[in-house]
Design a protein around this motif. Structure first.
Motif, PDB file in Angstrom:
ATOM      1  N   ILE A 128       0.861  -1.182   0.000  1.00 54.33           N
ATOM      2  CA  ILE A 128       0.000   0.000   0.000  1.00 54.33           C
ATOM      3  C   ILE A 128       0.896   1.231   0.000  1.00 54.33           C
ATOM      4  CG2 ILE A 128      -1.735   1.322   1.277  1.00 54.33           C
ATOM      5  CD1 ILE A 128      -2.665  -1.349   2.489  1.00 54.33           C
ATOM      6  N   LYS A 129       0.753   2.050  -1.009  1.00 56.55           N
ATOM      7  CA  LYS A 129       1.556   3.265  -1.077  1.00 56.55           C
ATOM      8  C   LYS A 129       1.167   4.184   0.081  1.00 56.55           C
ATOM      9  CE  LYS A 129       3.400   6.490  -4.466  1.00 56.55           C
ATOM     10  NZ  LYS A 129       3.461   6.823  -5.903  1.00 56.55           N
ATOM     11  N   GLY A 130       2.183   4.679   0.800  1.00 49.99           N
ATOM     12  CA  GLY A 130       1.926   5.521   1.959  1.00 49.99           C
ATOM     13  C   GLY A 130       1.612   4.744   3.218  1.00 49.99           C
ATOM     14  N   ARG A 131       1.887   3.431   3.207  1.00 51.42           N
ATOM     15  CA  ARG A 131       1.545   2.556   4.334  1.00 51.42           C
ATOM     16  C   ARG A 131       2.050   3.123   5.674  1.00 51.42           C
ATOM     17  NH1 ARG A 131      -1.544  -2.160   5.494  1.00 51.42           N
ATOM     18  NH2 ARG A 131      -0.472  -3.378   7.079  1.00 51.42           N
ATOM     19  N   GLY A 132       1.158   3.230   6.632  1.00 52.12           N
ATOM     20  CA  GLY A 132       1.528   3.679   7.960  1.00 52.12           C
ATOM     21  C   GLY A 132       1.039   5.064   8.311  1.00 52.12           C
TER      22      GLY A 132
END
Length: 274
Positions: free
Chosen positions: A233-237
């Motif tokens: 997931i792009k931007g995970r966190g």
């Protein structure tokens, strides 16, 4: 420290570095934090931080060089250099720029950023090591959008032709590139079948499942290069960055900053913005 805690620490460091430089590619770095944690801290990559040029080391090449924050964070945590130096990120005279530079930073094996080049560089190292009879492995992380480059498929074909079973290509398959979804720009469709047809041994995994990552990275098939399709997931966190293409290269405002810090389990004091 558990490997998942390492991944969180990498994400925290990514965010700190971005703030030190007042901007960077945060989301593309966050998506690969779990991959980096397993590579460097779960007995996968063989290295010596005190002797980065150790002849029997494994190699890691970050082909998607714009995500260098993840590499810088990981190398600092692994002991390649003093983490305090990361406070100079993109400042005048700093050796830590917006893309990694070989020769300036211990642990950086290639200058990357021109997409479609790093993976081929890594394949060349794997071929040389195989010809020299070395048992070291070469790992590279590439972007899914990067795989639209024709040179990538030349590299895949060459790696299979030369039976580079010491070569592991990790695709950070976060489904976004720059400012839109991969599917809307040039979808890869059945990526796994394509790589298998080229002659790769392929694992298609959850790129945030550390146990699955380790298993995929350590499995080996004689005579075949390895491809690990890491669904991430792009931007995970950071909640408001996840799966949002606008965060490819952008800094949060004051309100968003508070959310980001909470998501990363950090305080403003811990951030220590210079």
């Amino acid at each position: 420290m558990k490997i998942e805690e390492r991944a969180l620490a990498i994400r925290q460091c990514i965010f700190k570095i971005a703030c030190y430089g007042s901007g960077a590619h945060i989301a593309p770095a966050l998506s690969m934090a779990d991959l980096m944690a397993v590579l460097y801290f779960d007995e996968v990559l063989r290295y010596d931080a005190k002797n980065p040029a150790w002849d029997d080391r494994d190699f890691f090449i970050l082909s998607k060089g714009h995500a260098c924050l993840a590499l810088y964070a990981t190398l600092s945590m692994a002991g390649f250099f003093d983490s305090n130096e990361l406070k100079t990120f993109t400042h005048s005279g700093s050796r830590f720029g917006g893309h990694p530079k070989m020769g300036d930073i211990p642990g950086v094996e290639a200058s990357t950023g021109a997409l479609g080049h790093g993976m081929l560089f890594a394949a060349g190292i794997a071929l040389a090591n195989k010809m020299d009879g070395k048992d070291s492995r070469v790992y590279t992380i590439v972007g899914d959008g990067e795989c639209e480059e024709g040179s990538m498929w030349e590299g895949f074909m060459a790696a299979a032709y030369h039976k580079l079973d010491n070569f592991v290509v990790i695709i950070d398959y976060n489904k976004y590139q720059a400012m839109d979804s991969l599917e809307k720009i040039m979808g890869l469709n059945d990526f796994s079948s394509k790589l298998k047809a080229f002659g790769f041994s392929v694992a298609d995994i959850d790129g945030h499942d550390c146990a699955a990552i380790k298993q995929a990275l350590t499995e080996r098939e004689l005579g075949k290069p390895r491809a690990v399709i890491a669904n991430t997931i792009k931007g995970r966190g950071i909640s408001f960055m996840e799966g949002k293409p606008i965060w490819h290269c952008r800094m949060p405002n004051e309100e968003e900053m508070e959310i980001a810090l909470a998501d990363l389990h950090m305080t403003a004091e811990e951030l220590k913005i210079l």
